[in-house]
Design an enzyme around this catalytic site. Structure first.
Site, PDB file in Angstrom:
ATOM      1  N   CYS A  21       0.807  -1.218   0.000  1.00 50.83           N
ATOM      2  CA  CYS A  21       0.000   0.000   0.000  1.00 50.83           C
ATOM      3  C   CYS A  21       0.840   1.267   0.000  1.00 50.83           C
ATOM      4  O   CYS A  21       0.298   2.377  -0.089  1.00 50.83           O
ATOM      5  CB  CYS A  21      -0.935  -0.001   1.212  1.00 50.83           C
ATOM      6  SG  CYS A  21      -2.137  -1.351   1.163  1.00 50.83           S
ATOM      7  N   HIS A  55      -9.072   4.296  -1.268  1.00 51.75           N
ATOM      8  CA  HIS A  55      -7.743   3.685  -1.163  1.00 51.75           C
ATOM      9  C   HIS A  55      -7.421   2.837  -2.390  1.00 51.75           C
ATOM     10  O   HIS A  55      -7.296   1.620  -2.297  1.00 51.75           O
ATOM     11  CB  HIS A  55      -7.674   2.856   0.120  1.00 51.75           C
ATOM     12  CG  HIS A  55      -6.354   2.231   0.398  1.00 51.75           C
ATOM     13  ND1 HIS A  55      -5.151   2.774  -0.026  1.00 51.75           N
ATOM     14  CD2 HIS A  55      -6.032   1.070   1.057  1.00 51.75           C
ATOM     15  CE1 HIS A  55      -4.160   2.000   0.379  1.00 51.75           C
ATOM     16  NE2 HIS A  55      -4.667   0.954   1.023  1.00 51.75           N
TER      17      HIS A  55
END
Length: 386
Positions: free
Chosen positions: A83, A332
């Site tokens: 991420c 996200h």
């Protein structure tokens, strides 16, 4: 040699009709136009993209070249660090500039996720955990383990987590690029219900970030060339820290890798947390934002919840956190997240944040995290006069 951000682009986050390549091109085209340059002015490109099977494009680095005339034959590299892939791309570009190899870099981060069934997305993201011990464990469960360890040592953080969700959804209402521009109240976020089911005890749906499509891009250059552009934001500090991959090797009541990254960044910038005007931090789950407040030195271990209740991290508080809505409500799209944080911070520092704008910010902080507190990137940014 310092480096400056001199242009940026950012698609809306959420479910997009654009392909992965289309998202990249949209963000890159906007960033080039914002910087007032063409592709021929770019020396190299860097793409942050996690993928893990979410799209078929396993070799996507050169897709960036198609976004602007003049970029053919320029070096193009894809970076992956879960991420934190977007920040990995930014830091690779800075490394190339500081090494004297290039002067101007184009950095993009992108992910396409919403076209897949939820179970497939969960499995893909789960590839970022330690497969020897954690295969088949979802990331909600990874962070639920942090939350349960925190609860056992310090008491139940669920109320503070719900308040973080409420705050970040309220912030997202002011962000036209956010995925979920819908306010949620404390009662809804704090209770298990049909619309807010338990995902991984004690994490409810409102404690989890969103599955998103999206892309963001920045143009970075040598700081001594920033005067060639109409605006600039410089890096006061940038630090990458990687910790062990297995959860079993770490104290789950603390974000140890992030804490070390914050410590190094403050030292490099010659500042403390008290000097920071605002922060965009990696709230992949609300427990992550809560524990990040302690890792960054804003609260002592076990005491961050009181600061949330007192409004310290709200938009009118002492240190606003995730004014953009954060991963929780802005969205996200994994590879885009780190680049998005830097775009949002740059807009704040140049007075371009519109309804999200804070009053006269001096220093902005971005914290992007990969895995279960494994890869940590901390940037401290400040406006640069041009």
């Amino acid at each position: 040699m310092n480096v400056a951000i001199v242009g940026w682009g950012h698609t809306a986050f959420g479910k997009s009709e654009l392909s992965f390549e289309g998202l990249v091109r949209a963000a890159v085209s906007e960033a080039l136009a914002d910087a007032g340059i063409g592709g021929e002015d770019v020396d190299a490109t860097f793409l942050g993209h996690f993928n893990a099977g979410m799209v078929a494009d396993g070799f996507a680095s050169s897709m960036v070249l198609g976004a602007g005339e003049g970029m053919r034959f320029k070096p193009a590299t894809r970076l992956e660090n879960a991420c934190a892939s977007g920040s990995a791309a930014i830091y690779a570009a800075i490394d190339a500039i500081e090494a004297g190899r290039i002067d101007v870099a184009l950095v993009a981060g992108a992910e396409k996720m919403t076209h897949l069934p939820g179970a497939q997305v969960t499995a893909s993201l789960g590839a970022a955990s330690y497969q020897k011990e954690e295969a088949g464990v979802s990331f909600p469960e990874i962070f639920a383990r942090f939350a349960r360890a925190y609860r056992e040592r310090f008491g139940d953080p669920s109320e503070a987590m719900a308040r973080i969700a409420v705050k970040n959804h309220a912030n997202a209402v002011d962000n036209p690029l956010a995925q979920l521009r819908k306010p949620l109240d404390f009662a809804f976020c704090s209770e298990v219900s049909e619309k807010n089911p338990m995902i991984a005890e004690p994490l409810k749906k409102t404690d989890c970030s969103l599955v998103s499509d999206g892309a963001a891009a920045i143009v970075v250059c040598r700081a001594d060339r920033a005067g060639e552009f109409k605006k600039a934001v410089s890096f006061r500090a940038r630090v990458q820290v990687n910790d062990y991959l297995p959860l079993s090797a770490k104290d789950l009541t603390r974000l140890e890798g992030p804490a070390e990254a914050f410590r190094q960044a403050y030292a490099a910038a010659a500042v403390s947390v008290d000097d920071i005007s605002f922060a965009e931090v990696h709230d992949c789950f609300t427990i992550a934002e809560l524990m990040t407040m302690e890792a960054m030195g804003l609260a002592r271990p076990g005491e961050a919840g009181a600061l949330v209740t007192d409004g310290v991290t709200h938009k009118d508080g002492r240190l606003p956190i995730n004014r953009s809505g954060g991963l929780k409500a802005k969205g996200h799209p994994v590879g885009a997240t780190g680049v998005s944080m830097h775009v949002m911070a740059a807009r704040q520092l140049t007075g371009e944040a519109a309804d999200m704008q804070l009053a006269d910010p001096k220093l902005g902080l971005c914290f992007n995290m990969g895995g279960g507190a494994v890869a940590s990137y901390v940037s401290i940014l400040e406006p640069l006069e041009v």
